[in-house]
Scaffold this motif. Sequence first.
Motif, PDB file in Angstrom:
ATOM      1  N   ALA A 296      -5.930  -6.707  -1.944  1.00  0.00           N
ATOM      2  CA  ALA A 296      -4.467  -6.682  -2.082  1.00  0.00           C
ATOM      3  C   ALA A 296      -3.839  -5.852  -0.970  1.00  0.00           C
ATOM      4  N   LEU A 297      -4.435  -4.727  -0.646  1.00  0.00           N
ATOM      5  CA  LEU A 297      -3.897  -3.892   0.423  1.00  0.00           C
ATOM      6  C   LEU A 297      -4.014  -4.580   1.782  1.00  0.00           C
ATOM      7  N   ARG A 298      -5.125  -5.278   2.003  1.00  0.00           N
ATOM      8  CA  ARG A 298      -5.266  -6.001   3.272  1.00  0.00           C
ATOM      9  C   ARG A 298      -4.168  -7.054   3.423  1.00  0.00           C
ATOM     10  N   LYS A 299      -3.906  -7.785   2.346  1.00  0.00           N
ATOM     11  CA  LYS A 299      -2.854  -8.813   2.390  1.00  0.00           C
ATOM     12  C   LYS A 299      -1.479  -8.182   2.597  1.00  0.00           C
ATOM     13  N   PHE A 300      -1.240  -7.081   1.920  1.00  0.00           N
ATOM     14  CA  PHE A 300       0.049  -6.396   2.046  1.00  0.00           C
ATOM     15  C   PHE A 300       0.280  -5.920   3.476  1.00  0.00           C
ATOM     16  N   PHE A 301      -0.681  -5.236   4.044  1.00  0.00           N
ATOM     17  CA  PHE A 301      -0.504  -4.701   5.390  1.00  0.00           C
ATOM     18  C   PHE A 301      -0.451  -5.814   6.436  1.00  0.00           C
TER      19      PHE A 301
END
Length: 545
Positions: A402-407
Amino acid sequence: MHQVGSTNMRKLQSISQLSITMDAGTKILVVGDVRGRFKQLFQRVEQVNKKAGPFEILCCVGDFFGEDKQNEELIAYKNGFKHITVPTYILGPNQKEHGKYFENLTVGEICTNLTYLGRRGVYTLSSGVKIAYLSGLEAQGTADSAGSEHEFTKADVIAVRNSCLVSKNCSTEYRGVDVLLTSQWPFGMQEKENVTASKLVSFLCREIKPRYHFCAINGTHYESAPFRMPKDETTQFELCTRFISLAEVGNAEKAKYIYALSLKPVDKSRLLDLVQKTTNEIPCPFIGLDLGGAINKNDSSESRQYFYDMDGGRRKRQGGDNNKRDKRPRIPQIEQDKCWFCLSSPDVEKHLIITVGEHFYLALAKGPINKHHVMILSTKHVPCAAQLSPDDWEELNKFKAALRKFFKTLGQVVCFTERHYKSVHLQINALAFEEGYAWKIKHSFEDKAEEFNLEFETLPALDSEKMLPEMGPYFLAELPDDSTLITRQMKHFPIHFARDVFCSENLLNCDEKVNWKDCLLDKDEEVAYVEDFRKAFAPFDFTDD
């Protein structure tokens, strides 16, 4: 392969039937039983290193320590009066009496450039060369009984096998490992040696398919002709193994006790080089071997349904009882009310929390480097990622994804770090960088590692707790290129190492933020950062599903 130390340099260039020269790959030295002859060994290694080096690593199999009087030669190296020129890694004890030399070595470092590898595992060099190792002798009694410090069991062998097989590639792409280090001989190599040989070592060799298998303790030098492991569930390739037993350092017969290799990692080698047969091959000595109850049929790759099974048959992808409790030793949930990071603790700063899952929560880092500096923390008291259950690991991966997609929506890549050293609770730092800086991150870690005299292994993407050290401290960094840097060299490890890297001139160029205490915010500022991040992260927050 000819004996190292000859004046004829051509003897160092004939390494294998794959025509690898000493200048073509990673240079490795392996020696047999040292038995306390440290001065003779390290002088010889220094000579070889000057003539044909530099060598990246020296591996010692067999008995490293000898009688107490002989072992006094190591004092000069411990005190810094003498120096070990090639980083040296040793196996554990092979006799009960030698256990005392390995006490209090949880970090592994005996002295500068001399490290105890541990009971068993896989050590990956920065070049990608994979070295599997198994210390001690096969335990007597039932195959699953707990062994002494100088013994290994079936469970140890299965753990090494699984560590080798863990890969992000599909099973048919398994290419084996580069080197297997054991002290004990495998059963089936030479009939006269079978009395003291191990059927578990034979099983391990057959399963992980090393290009080279080194052992010692029998006092003899022996090199078999190459042989091929049969294909099985893990690979469609018949991979070649060369077995080498090394003699004792300083033996009267002047038998070979030191061996030089230059290897290109199997994962980077041409497939043709790995499968092309030579004229002097012999049949595999482990085919049809009667393991005498040491290994069950279901333990073998020939019949295993799912070779990523991390507990030797306890958990299966298909079939079996999926409701059985995980048998992996768990860390007791104790004193959570006294831990700053346990969600149930009255001391946790709840205003820093961004979102909460079942096993983990996401929070703003205390003393953040920037407003997007966040942490993934376990809700309960777990000291490190190596102790996570499969359910824990699944949710942790969801947070990372989720963090990879967000950033990515911000044009950024993210780096995750974990320091299991002087930290009682699992904390994973996440910090993002502009996409154009992605290639600089690994180089920045390497530069800082050199500055602090640290050595890192490079692993593939971290996808299982089994890829982490079973015991002892470690530091790891998951990079945007799907590689993982890890070190167990934690004696005097700099607490702010990750922030040193992130704040360096090559990346964020903010040395004044290396210490988190210099970056503390007012509570109102922290609340504002959390609200802003929570709002932006909402489309990727799976915890509300």
